[in-house]
Design a protein around this motif. Sequence first.
Motif, PDB file in Angstrom:
ATOM      1  N   LEU A 268       0.824  -1.212   0.000  1.00 10.70           N
ATOM      2  CA  LEU A 268       0.000   0.000   0.000  1.00 10.70           C
ATOM      3  C   LEU A 268       0.855   1.257   0.000  1.00 10.70           C
ATOM      4  O   LEU A 268       0.419   2.299  -0.492  1.00 10.70           O
TER       5      LEU A 268
ATOM      6  N   LYS B  40       1.486   1.358  -3.889  1.00 13.83           N
ATOM      7  CA  LYS B  40       0.305   1.484  -4.765  1.00 13.83           C
ATOM      8  C   LYS B  40      -0.734   2.471  -4.252  1.00 13.83           C
ATOM      9  O   LYS B  40      -1.685   2.772  -4.959  1.00 13.83           O
ATOM     10  N   LYS B  41      -0.586   2.919  -3.010  1.00 14.14           N
ATOM     11  CA  LYS B  41      -1.450   3.922  -2.362  1.00 14.14           C
ATOM     12  C   LYS B  41      -2.827   3.412  -1.964  1.00 14.14           C
ATOM     13  O   LYS B  41      -3.253   3.614  -0.849  1.00 14.14           O
ATOM     14  N   GLU B  42      -3.551   2.742  -2.870  1.00 14.42           N
ATOM     15  CA  GLU B  42      -4.916   2.324  -2.589  1.00 14.42           C
ATOM     16  C   GLU B  42      -5.243   1.097  -3.440  1.00 14.42           C
ATOM     17  O   GLU B  42      -5.061   1.128  -4.649  1.00 14.42           O
TER      18      GLU B  42
ATOM     19  N   LEU C  99      -5.200   1.267   8.696  1.00 17.15           N
ATOM     20  CA  LEU C  99      -5.782   1.374   7.370  1.00 17.15           C
ATOM     21  C   LEU C  99      -7.093   2.144   7.415  1.00 17.15           C
ATOM     22  O   LEU C  99      -7.801   2.122   8.422  1.00 17.15           O
TER      23      LEU C  99
ATOM     24  N   TYR D 291     -11.797   0.046  -1.091  1.00 19.80           N
ATOM     25  CA  TYR D 291     -10.387   0.335  -1.314  1.00 19.80           C
ATOM     26  C   TYR D 291      -9.703   0.604   0.025  1.00 19.80           C
ATOM     27  O   TYR D 291     -10.223   1.366   0.844  1.00 19.80           O
ATOM     28  N   TYR D 292      -8.553  -0.025   0.211  1.00 22.61           N
ATOM     29  CA  TYR D 292      -7.766   0.138   1.433  1.00 22.61           C
ATOM     30  C   TYR D 292      -6.577   1.045   1.154  1.00 22.61           C
ATOM     31  O   TYR D 292      -5.972   0.978   0.089  1.00 22.61           O
ATOM     32  N   SER D 293      -6.253   1.878   2.140  1.00 22.07           N
ATOM     33  CA  SER D 293      -5.052   2.707   2.067  1.00 22.07           C
ATOM     34  C   SER D 293      -4.503   2.897   3.476  1.00 22.07           C
ATOM     35  O   SER D 293      -5.202   2.672   4.468  1.00 22.07           O
TER      36      SER D 293
ATOM     37  N   PRO E 152       0.924   7.081   5.511  1.00 18.67           N
ATOM     38  CA  PRO E 152       1.712   6.557   4.393  1.00 18.67           C
ATOM     39  C   PRO E 152       3.206   6.441   4.691  1.00 18.67           C
ATOM     40  O   PRO E 152       3.882   5.585   4.136  1.00 18.67           O
TER      41      PRO E 152
END
Length: 97
Positions: free
Chosen positions: A29, A32-34, A64, A74-76, A80
């Motif tokens: 993540l 790929k961010k999300e 998350l 969608y997971y993020s 970050p």
Amino acid sequence: MLQEQRIEKAVHMFKAIAHPMRLQITLLLGQKKELTATTIQEYLDADQSLTSHHLVFMKNKGLLTTRRQHKNVYYSLVEPGLANGIAVLLDVVGSTI
């Protein structure tokens, strides 16, 4: 935030990612961010129920966040920078092997 509070938050995060699959999810993540659970499962070549278990665990621990778009979730990462910290740790570990 006081130093003690920052340390407690870091300990909470370390405990929450203290599993190989959760580390992999965090790194993925971070890149790929999300992603959806299905996409994460495919990237990791993992069982669907095991992937979902770890995603729910990480979400419940506050690592998350989710966003629903139609039928997809969608997971993020909430933080970050956590993925960067893990990457640095892996570099340190890799240099000692």
